[in-house]
Design an enzyme around this catalytic site. Sequence first.
Site, PDB file in Angstrom:
ATOM      1  N   SER A 199       0.795  -1.243   0.000  1.00 58.92           N
ATOM      2  CA  SER A 199       0.000   0.000   0.000  1.00 58.92           C
ATOM      3  C   SER A 199       0.819   1.280   0.000  1.00 58.92           C
ATOM      4  CB  SER A 199      -0.934   0.021   1.207  1.00 58.92           C
ATOM      5  OG  SER A 199      -2.106  -0.662   0.890  1.00 58.92           O
TER       6      SER A 199
ATOM      7  N   LYS B  39       0.624   3.525  -2.897  1.00 60.72           N
ATOM      8  CA  LYS B  39      -0.495   4.458  -3.090  1.00 60.72           C
ATOM      9  C   LYS B  39      -0.033   5.911  -3.075  1.00 60.72           C
ATOM     10  CE  LYS B  39      -3.858   1.116  -1.324  1.00 60.72           C
ATOM     11  NZ  LYS B  39      -4.363   0.453  -0.117  1.00 60.72           N
TER      12      LYS B  39
ATOM     13  N   TYR C 126      -2.688  -1.372 -10.436  1.00 60.86           N
ATOM     14  CA  TYR C 126      -2.671  -1.304  -8.971  1.00 60.86           C
ATOM     15  C   TYR C 126      -1.881  -2.468  -8.356  1.00 60.86           C
ATOM     16  CZ  TYR C 126      -4.392  -1.901  -4.202  1.00 60.86           C
ATOM     17  OH  TYR C 126      -4.466  -2.096  -2.845  1.00 60.86           O
TER      18      TYR C 126
ATOM     19  N   TYR D 211      -4.494   3.715   7.566  1.00 61.61           N
ATOM     20  CA  TYR D 211      -5.856   3.157   7.483  1.00 61.61           C
ATOM     21  C   TYR D 211      -6.709   3.616   8.667  1.00 61.61           C
ATOM     22  CZ  TYR D 211      -2.730  -0.085   5.033  1.00 61.61           C
ATOM     23  OH  TYR D 211      -1.740  -0.630   4.285  1.00 61.61           O
TER      24      TYR D 211
ATOM     25  N   VAL E 208       1.105  -3.836   3.688  1.00 66.94           N
ATOM     26  CA  VAL E 208       1.044  -5.166   4.312  1.00 66.94           C
ATOM     27  C   VAL E 208       2.292  -6.016   4.047  1.00 66.94           C
ATOM     28  CG1 VAL E 208      -1.477  -5.345   4.513  1.00 66.94           C
ATOM     29  CG2 VAL E 208      -0.343  -6.132   2.414  1.00 66.94           C
TER      30      VAL E 208
END
Length: 306
Positions: A61, A64, A185, A237, A255
């Site tokens: 992630s 991102k 992605y 998150y 992760v």
Amino acid sequence: MQKIVAKALELGRAKTSEGHVATYIPELGKVDGSQLGISIHSITGERIALGDTNVRFSIQSISKIFSLAMALELCGPEAVFKNVGMEPSGDPFNSLLKLENTDSSPYNPMINAGAIVVCSYLVPVLPFEAMIETVRKLCMDDDIVIDEKVYQSEMAHISRNRAIAYLLESKGYLVGGVEESLDFYVKMCALSVTSDSLAGMGLLLANDGILPRTGERVLKRETVKTVKTIMLTCGMYDGSGEFAVRVGIPSKSGVGGGLLSVVDQEMGIGIFGPALDAKGNSVAGEYVLEYLSRSLHLHIFDKRRR
Ligand code: GLN
């Protein structure tokens, strides 16, 4: 500072046993959860690398923020924030609840739904090879490639993200094609980095988008400001609020166990600690950052730092 970081590493190592490596992407389940590496690149040129800083792991992630930065650069903020918001979602990163239950587009670009939208912006304007080249430059690491095993492993277990992508498509939020956006992605998530590469990007963000060594501006000031703010509010998150209070350093987790943190105007910090807590954040990584924040007064609102 070296001594404090060494202490953080020692204390952090003891925390790794409290977490578990991610297994929903089977390839990540093979990683040794007891590893911990801390890299610090400061604006003044100081480098600290302690522990497992040479181990390659998938960025997950943390990609991102790279996608967001490039979408802001290439499409502009107005286009980017048309189909994705700027609000913390308070939900797990892979949730589709709000997407279905509210009329809102994805809450922010740091959750999977938002990141897939952002990748859909990039599909028509940036070939993936050019994207990897950009990530290499931003991290000052020429060895970044797709970890094929991680990519294939996630692709073989993609149902949930595919569900999110098709829901996004049905609501008209995607610009690029649904499968192409999903593929972009997942490839981004599979890029293999070290804690050093993450510290490199952290340093660039701390230095306002200018590569300290050459003085070259590679990201616009406005892009960097937006990325850092969203890291602070949404980067961890549904743990972002508590992390902001306890640590107060804009950070993004993945992760794969990575953490990329920015001490503004001072340093980039990259951490690799693959044992995760229930929210998918590195247990030892969070501990190390809290320790460093307290010991070195790195909290964004701790005026003792200056
Ligand atoms: N590739 C992962 C996923 O989509 C990234 C999630 C993460 O790092 N939190 O599930």
